[in-house]
Write a protein that holds these residues in place. Structure first.
Motif, PDB file in Angstrom:
ATOM      1  N   ALA A 126       9.136  -0.875  -3.229  1.00 35.47           N
ATOM      2  CA  ALA A 126       8.285  -1.647  -4.131  1.00 35.47           C
ATOM      3  C   ALA A 126       8.223  -3.111  -3.693  1.00 35.47           C
ATOM      4  CB  ALA A 126       8.799  -1.543  -5.568  1.00 35.47           C
ATOM      5  N   GLN A 127       9.359  -3.655  -3.245  1.00 34.77           N
ATOM      6  CA  GLN A 127       9.379  -5.026  -2.740  1.00 34.77           C
ATOM      7  C   GLN A 127       8.419  -5.187  -1.560  1.00 34.77           C
ATOM      8  OE1 GLN A 127      13.837  -5.276  -2.218  1.00 34.77           O
ATOM      9  NE2 GLN A 127      13.502  -7.313  -3.081  1.00 34.77           N
ATOM     10  N   ALA A 128       8.406  -4.197  -0.685  1.00 27.46           N
ATOM     11  CA  ALA A 128       7.577  -4.281   0.516  1.00 27.46           C
ATOM     12  C   ALA A 128       6.092  -4.139   0.202  1.00 27.46           C
ATOM     13  CB  ALA A 128       7.998  -3.194   1.504  1.00 27.46           C
ATOM     14  N   LEU A 129       5.759  -3.372  -0.815  1.00 25.76           N
ATOM     15  CA  LEU A 129       4.362  -3.041  -1.074  1.00 25.76           C
ATOM     16  C   LEU A 129       3.684  -3.948  -2.093  1.00 25.76           C
ATOM     17  CD1 LEU A 129       4.632   0.862  -1.176  1.00 25.76           C
ATOM     18  CD2 LEU A 129       4.059  -0.608   0.773  1.00 25.76           C
ATOM     19  N   VAL A 130       4.441  -4.754  -2.810  1.00 25.40           N
ATOM     20  CA  VAL A 130       3.886  -5.491  -3.946  1.00 25.40           C
ATOM     21  C   VAL A 130       2.826  -6.506  -3.526  1.00 25.40           C
ATOM     22  CG1 VAL A 130       5.674  -7.294  -3.975  1.00 25.40           C
ATOM     23  CG2 VAL A 130       4.493  -6.657  -6.108  1.00 25.40           C
ATOM     24  N   ARG A 131       2.892  -7.011  -2.289  1.00 23.68           N
ATOM     25  CA  ARG A 131       1.931  -8.017  -1.836  1.00 23.68           C
ATOM     26  C   ARG A 131       0.749  -7.410  -1.079  1.00 23.68           C
ATOM     27  NH1 ARG A 131       4.600 -12.319   1.678  1.00 23.68           N
ATOM     28  NH2 ARG A 131       2.543 -13.272   1.437  1.00 23.68           N
ATOM     29  N   ASP A 132       0.596  -6.092  -1.167  1.00 25.21           N
ATOM     30  CA  ASP A 132      -0.496  -5.401  -0.483  1.00 25.21           C
ATOM     31  C   ASP A 132      -0.503  -5.748   1.003  1.00 25.21           C
ATOM     32  OD1 ASP A 132      -2.676  -3.731  -0.169  1.00 25.21           O
ATOM     33  OD2 ASP A 132      -4.147  -5.280  -0.659  1.00 25.21           O
TER      34      ASP A 132
END
Length: 223
Positions: A126-132
């Motif tokens: 989730a940390q990796a994907l949150v900034r699209d």
């Protein structure tokens, strides 16, 4: 997009020419100690190359190799994802969506140190994907996950690839990425080889690199 040109990280690997374009999915395999994590560190800019050049165009989503969060860390899963999002972390709905995307919505208000290894892996996703991100670098993201969660993780990254992101995934678990990765980079003591999965994962190719096939066999999910 990620590009290495005439790159070397001595003494691990050298003469690497590699491009992962938007919509590309590269799996990086090989025995321990051959420089797989170093490759990602060079892409992130946290380790300099011995020579050559690397270009990484982001934003970049980073899933680090697993290390358990301290049990007494006074932060919730939601807090960590918010920090990774930067200014976007002020958007509570965005953080909630990122946790939901990886199947961790129910962990949002749990202290991360109390989560299992597999649950912590989901928070890191989730940390990796949150900034699209447009480039996703993942270092052994399948560790501590059961077979179903491994498959879901690979499918999630494949969906991001289909939306135009470039994905580089370091793994010892080869089976889950077959049929998803369009190319494989094998790093080993005998050199490196880059090509389609059917070519690079052929036992004869591995033998030519001085590495037996079992070196990249799927060891199974950790408990």
């Amino acid at each position: 997009m990620l590009r290495f040109t005439g790159a070397a990280a001595e003494p691990l690997w050298r003469d690497l020419d590699l491009e992962v374009p938007a919509g590309g999915f590269l799996a990086v395999v090989g025995p321990n100690g051959c420089g797989k994590s170093t490759l990602l560190a060079c892409a992130l800019g946290t380790r300099p190359l011995s020579r050559g050049a690397v270009v990484a165009r982001g934003p970049v989503g980073w899933i680090p190799q697993q290390r358990m969060f301290p049990r007494d860390l006074p932060m919730r899963a939601r807090d960590l994802v918010s920090l990774a999002a930067g200014r976007a972390g002020r958007d509570r709905a965005r953080v909630t969506r990122a946790l939901a995307e990886v199947g961790a919505a129910g962990l949002a208000d749990r202290r991360v140190g109390t989560l299992s290894g597999g649950q912590q892996q989901l928070v890191r996703q989730a940390q990796a994907l949150v900034r699209d991100p447009r480039l996703i670098l993942a270092d052994e993201p399948l560790l501590s996950l059961d077979a179903a969660a491994q498959r879901a993780t690979v499918d999630r990254l494949a969906a991001r690839r289909a939306a135009g992101a470039a994905v580089v995934l370091v793994t010892h678990a080869v089976a889950p990425v077959l049929g998803v990765a369009d190319r494989v980079l094998h790093l080993g003591p005998g050199g490196h080889r880059l090509g389609p999965p059917g070519e690079i994962l052929d036992p004869g190719t591995l033998a030519g690199l001085g590495v037996a096939g079992p070196a990249i066999a799927d060891p199974g999910a950790r408990p």
